[in-house]
Every structure is written in structure tokens, then in C-alpha cells.
Design an enzyme around this catalytic site. Structure first.
Site, PDB file in Angstrom:
ATOM      1  N   GLY A  58       0.844  -1.196   0.000  1.00 40.00           N
ATOM      2  CA  GLY A  58       0.000   0.000   0.000  1.00 40.00           C
ATOM      3  C   GLY A  58       0.871   1.235   0.000  1.00 40.00           C
TER       4      GLY A  58
ATOM      5  CB  CYS B 274       5.363  -4.003   0.372  1.00 42.10           C
ATOM      6  SG  CYS B 274       6.132  -2.403   0.033  1.00 42.10           S
ATOM      7  CE1 TYR B 275       0.831   1.193   5.476  1.00 42.83           C
ATOM      8  CE2 TYR B 275      -0.689  -0.654   5.474  1.00 42.83           C
ATOM      9  CZ  TYR B 275      -0.319   0.587   5.937  1.00 42.83           C
ATOM     10  OH  TYR B 275      -1.095   1.229   6.877  1.00 42.83           O
TER      11      TYR B 275
ATOM     12  CB  VAL C  11     -14.121 -13.622 -23.051  1.00 43.51           C
ATOM     13  CG1 VAL C  11     -13.604 -14.880 -22.345  1.00 43.51           C
ATOM     14  CG2 VAL C  11     -13.253 -13.298 -24.247  1.00 43.51           C
ATOM     15  CG  ASP C  12     -15.934 -11.803 -18.964  1.00 45.01           C
ATOM     16  OD1 ASP C  12     -14.982 -12.594 -19.089  1.00 45.01           O
ATOM     17  OD2 ASP C  12     -15.786 -10.604 -18.668  1.00 45.01           O
TER      18      ASP C  12
ATOM     19  CD  GLU D  51       3.285  -8.829  -4.947  1.00 44.65           C
ATOM     20  OE1 GLU D  51       2.916  -7.657  -4.734  1.00 44.65           O
ATOM     21  OE2 GLU D  51       4.071  -9.445  -4.193  1.00 44.65           O
TER      22      GLU D  51
ATOM     23  CE  LYS E 112     -11.752 -10.765 -19.478  1.00 44.28           C
ATOM     24  NZ  LYS E 112     -13.103 -10.624 -20.073  1.00 44.28           N
TER      25      LYS E 112
ATOM     26  N   GLY F 164     -21.516 -11.733 -26.843  1.00 43.25           N
ATOM     27  CA  GLY F 164     -20.526 -12.299 -27.745  1.00 43.25           C
ATOM     28  C   GLY F 164     -19.123 -12.136 -27.223  1.00 43.25           C
TER      29      GLY F 164
ATOM     30  CG  HIS G 129       6.022  -5.816  -4.097  1.00 42.54           C
ATOM     31  ND1 HIS G 129       4.699  -5.727  -3.698  1.00 42.54           N
ATOM     32  CD2 HIS G 129       6.602  -4.630  -3.776  1.00 42.54           C
ATOM     33  CE1 HIS G 129       4.485  -4.521  -3.173  1.00 42.54           C
ATOM     34  NE2 HIS G 129       5.621  -3.845  -3.208  1.00 42.54           N
TER      35      HIS G 129
END
Length: 514
Positions: free
Chosen positions: A55, A82-83, A229-230, A174, A370, A227, A172
Site C-alpha cells: 500500500g 511490503c506495507y 468472453v465472459d 508476486e 479473466k 458475444g 514483492h
């Protein structure tokens, strides 16, 4: 909650979704919650582990995000990043200070030395590159913690209280810039939290299909199919569960790419057992857009007309049973950025008119990111071109035709865009780009074609590469490919005599032109 879960507690970090994705990549289900969530909610979920995000704030600032120290007494493993690491230290009696000298601050790739006795690092080399982004630092860890990593400028780059299963890293893990960061997260999940890794897409499909069958019973479900993706994956998943009890309503407003409406119809009528209703209303949309030049006004008109057409059809024929939509997890994540926290309104979350009463709303993809949605789509047998469809603006080509939208101008853009896509697919360069499309800027230029002077439309090509669409760089398409695209557009599309390539990054530009 039946599935093993890890909570990402968001303190306003820019990488909150990336942390969650790293957890899920290890087949562990993960949810992002704002730091304002009540601790009773966390107890109710009973997660296998908790991760504090980074953060932008300073923990010793009273107005910055904090959390009850009771969370460290739950017996649930915690990893602070981190934070989140600084907050853990501050809350438990350690010392966090601001770097008085900028040379002590760390930003970017930093050589970090690891204590290999720590479970997070015992399978790693003794040192490696980590991604730092901090001005404050922990000068002294809390009682019971040992220092498990350090850098030249950061005395506590990581710390651990093995007995209480509390771990913190100043960097980090990630992000891809941190060497072996994914291994550190995996070690936390499996060696500290004791996760089994049961979150897999095939089991997700089976479980979701069973839940839909039980919820719906013998009633009907209506889904608005764009039409995209989701909504397409949601339709395929619900169809697998209830077949003909599902009705998909597809509003073709005439502003899709060339032949896209037909492609959507053929896909869902041939591959899936469902009721497919197509509403062709291109002329009505163009009539509403006549004489409109302002992009925001165009967006408003297209959105309002779409809403009215869709719900008028539902009101006439399908206003009962259940309503389904393709909401995915990022659509409904509540941000942890201070007092401004709110759930964003997204085009996948449709408001139901008050006079239409459905029993409930079904959102089968609401827990997926996604890339997970795409994986489900592939497993359900959707065409690759649909599953990997590029982002497409809600107003469609209405905001890629700059200025007034007319049938003639839409046709020109559809043809030019189809040629661009065809050439990118032929040369295999499509996979090198995150998004590419043609734009009709509404500019006419002088040209010479067949020994005659022309004064015709200019077509612009836009192509970008990006990881997150927050920033983007223009794609370095080889000149010979651009040359073939330009030559075909000018020769095959009537009323076009010039093609240009947009070399603007984001920022200062945006991906779309309007």
C-alpha cells in the site's frame, strides 16, 4: 465454506489482484477483501492463510489503513508484503521508520540475501534479485521474530515468527521481477498454511454445474449474450447444466466487427443446447446516432438504447425465472484504498428494471479471473477465436468511428479491420500483441489512384502490448507486415486512400481513440 481458501487483505496495494492470481496458480482458491472487513467475517470464512498486500501509506500515520492486532491471535498463518510487512511489525511492537536519506529507500530490482533456515527461502539460493518499492523500513522486528532476509540498505527485508506462523517480506514476491517469488508464495501456501491445492478448473465446472441445476430446478434462465468472453463462457456453462431451460438474448446493434454477429449465432446454435434469440436492430441504433459527434454522447445513446432493446424483449417474453450475467471476480472486488472504497460498476453487472421480477441472479463466473474464465471456455469447447477474443468496447465500433456514425462509415471500418486481422493471423504476429484494431478518424486526404485524383478516407491502425492495460506501449509491427496491410486496405476497401499507424503509448494516449 467447503473449499480451502486464502484471503488477500487489501491495504490499497497496486498488486492485489496479482497476489490473488499467484495463489490460484498454485491451485488454492483466493479471495480479496478490503482492510475494512470485520474480523468476524474472516473468522466465518476460516481461511487457511491470510496475505496482507502492499500500500502507498506509512503505518505510523494514524489516518493510514490498519487492522485489529487480534488477527494475529487467530492461529491463522499470515504473510505480510511490503506495507503489509511493516503493518505486521508496527502492530506487534516492532519499529518502523521513514528513511531520512533517499539513498536508504529502495525502488526496483535489489540484491537480497536470504536466511535459508526460513521455510520461505530454504529451497532458494542464498541471494537473489527482489523487487522493492518502499521508503519506510523496519529498523527492528517485533519480539519473537527473527530477521530472515536483508539488503545493503534494508536491515529487515524479511522476518518470521515460526511459532505463530507469521511471516513478512519487504519486497514483492508476486511480481515477475522477483527471482523465485512464486516459489516463496508456494512455500507459504503449502509448507506454512498446509494447503492441499484442490482449486482446479475441472472440479470448478462440475461443482458449478451441480449448483446451477439445484438452484434452477425446472425454471428458466435468461442471459444477455454480448458475444464477449465472459458472457459466452457463462452461457456455455449454464447450457451444460440446464440445456433448453436457458435462453440467450443477443442484441446485434450493427456496431460489431465484420460477420461477428453471424459467428456468435452459429457458435451458440450449433455447439450448445439452448434457446438463442437474436435481435437485429442496427438501423434503430444508427437512427439514434444520426448527427451525433461527441464521443460521450454516443456512448450514452448506445448504452441506453441497448438497455431498452434488451429489457423490452425480456419484458415481453422472458420476465420470470432467473437472470444470469457474466460477472467475473475483478468486476466485483471492493478496493481497499481508504475512504474511497467502493465496488466499481461494470458493464457485466446489469441493473434489472424494477418492474421485472426474477427469482434471483446467477453469476457462475463471479469467483474467476479473466484467464481462469478463458480456461473454462476452452474446457467447455468454445471456439479458440471466441475464448481469446481481444477486449472490445461496449459501444462497439461506435467509438472507433470518430465523429458521426453512419452505415457507410461502419462498413468501411469493418472491412479495413477485417483485413488487418486477416493479415495478423496469416503472419502469426497476432499473438505478439495485446490488442489491435482499425480506426476511422473522420479525416479525408488527397490521393492518386488510377491516374485520378482522390479525396477519400484515412484509416488508422492501433496496436499495443501490455500486461495489465493500465499502461501500454505501441506494438513494433515489422514494416513489411504493415505494408501488406496498408496495400490491401487501400486496394480492397472503397473510399480509403491512406493508412497511418498510431505510435502513441499509454500514457499519454489511451488504447482506444474515443
Amino acid at each position: 465454506m467447503n473449499k480451502e481458501t486464502v484471503i488477500v487483505l487489501d491495504f490499497g496495494g497496486q498488486y492485489n489482484q496479482l497476489i490473488a492470481r499467484r495463489v490460484r496458480e498454485n491451485n488454492v482458491y483466493c479471495e480479496i477483501l478490503p482492510y475494512t472487513v470485520d474480523i468476524e467475517k474472516i473468522k466465518e470464512i476460516n481461511p487457511k492463510g491470510i496475505i496482507f498486500t502492499g500500500g502507498p501509506n506509512s503505518v505510523y500515520d494514524e489516518s493510514s489503513p490498519h487492522y485489529s492486532p487480534e488477527i494475529f491471535k487467530l492461529g491463522i498463518p499470515v504473510l505480510g508484503i511490503c506495507y503489509g510487512c511493516q503493518l505486521m511489525a508496527y502492530s506487534l511492537g516492532g519499529n518502523v521508520v521513514s528513511a531520512a536519506d533517499d539513498s536508504v529507500s529502495e525502488y526496483g530490482k535489489t540484491v537480497t540475501n536470504y536466511n535459508k533456515d526460513c521455510v520461505l527461502f530454504n529451497a532458494l539460493p542464498e541471494s537473489g534479485i527482489s523487487w522493492m518499492s518502499h521508503r519506510d523500513y523496519i529498523s527492528e522486528p517485533p519480539k519473537g521474530f527473527e530477521i530472515t532476509a536483508h539488503t545493503d540498505n534494508c536491515p529487515v527485508a524479511a522476518m518470521a515468527d515460526k511459532e505463530r506462523k507469521l511471516y513478512g517480506v519487504q519486497f514483492h514476491p508476486e511480481v515477475n521481477h522477483t527471482e523465485n517469488g512464486s516459489k516463496m508464495i508456494k512455500s507459504f501456501l503449502y509448507d506454512v498454511c498446509g494447503c492441499k491445492g484442490e482449486w482446479k478448473m475441472d472440479s470448478f465446472i462440475d461443482t458449478t454445474v451441480a449448483q446451477i441445476k439445484e438452484q434452477v430446478g425446472d425454471k428458466g434462465v435468461v442471459l444477455g449474450l454480448s458475444g464477449g468472453v465472459d458472457s459466452s463462457v457463462a452461457a456455455a456453462l449454464i447450457s451444460k447444466a440446464i440445456g433448453k431451460q436457458l435462453t440467450c438474448v443477443f442484441v446485434d446493434q450493427g456496431l460489431m466487427r465484420k460477420d461477428e454477429g453471424d459467428f456468435v449465432e452459429q457458435t451458440f446454435t450449433k455447439l450448445f443446447d439452448m434457446n438463442f434469440v437474436r435481435i437485429n436492430c442496427g438501423e434503430e441504433f444508427l437512427a439514434k446516432l444520426k448527427g451525433i459527434f461527441d464521443p460521450e454522447e454516443k456512448r450514452n445513446i448506445i448504452g441506453t438504447e441497448f438497455y431498452n432493446v434488451f429489457w423490452d424483449k425480456i419484458r415481453d417474453s422472458y420476465g420470470s425465472g432467473f437472470f444470469a450475467q457474466g460477472t467475473i471476480y475483478p468486476d466485483r472486488i471492493e478496493s481497499g484504498k481508504g475512504d474511497a472504497a467502493k465496488i466499481k460498476t461494470h458493464h457485466n453487472q446489469v441493473g434489472v428494471p424494477n418492474d421485472i421480477k426474477f427469482e434471483d441472479i446467477i453469476e457462475p463466473l463471479k469467483d474467476l479471473f479473466k484467464d481462469e474464465v478463458r480456461e473454462v471456455g476452452e474446457m467447455l469447447g468454445l471456439p479458440h477465436d471466441l475464448v481469446w477474443r481481444q477486449p472490445f468496447p461496449g459501444p462497439g465500433l461506435g467509438v472507433r468511428v470518430i465523429g458521426e456514425v453512419t452505415a457507410e462509415r461502419v462498413k468501411i471500418l469493418q472491412e479495413a479491420d477485417a483485413i488487418l486481422r486477416d493479415e495478423m493471423d496469416k503472419c502469426g504476429y497476432a499473438k505478439e500483441m495485446s490488442q489491435f484494431f482499425a480506426v476511422l478518424p473522420g479525416v479525408k486526404t488527397v490521393g492518386v489512384m488510377g491516374d485520378s485524383r482522390t479525396y477519400s478516407e484515412l484509416v488508422a491502425i492501433r496496436a499495443v502490448t501490455t500486461d495489465d492495460f493500465m499502461t501500454a506501449d505501441w506494438a513494433k509491427i515489422p514494416y513489411d507486415i504493415l505494408g501488406r496491410v496498408s496495400n490491401r486496405i487501400i486496394n480492397e476497401v472503397n473510399q480509403v486512400n491512406r493508412v497511418v499507424y498510431d505510435i502513441t503509448s499509454k500514457p499519454p494516449g489511451t488504447v482506444e481513440w474515443e
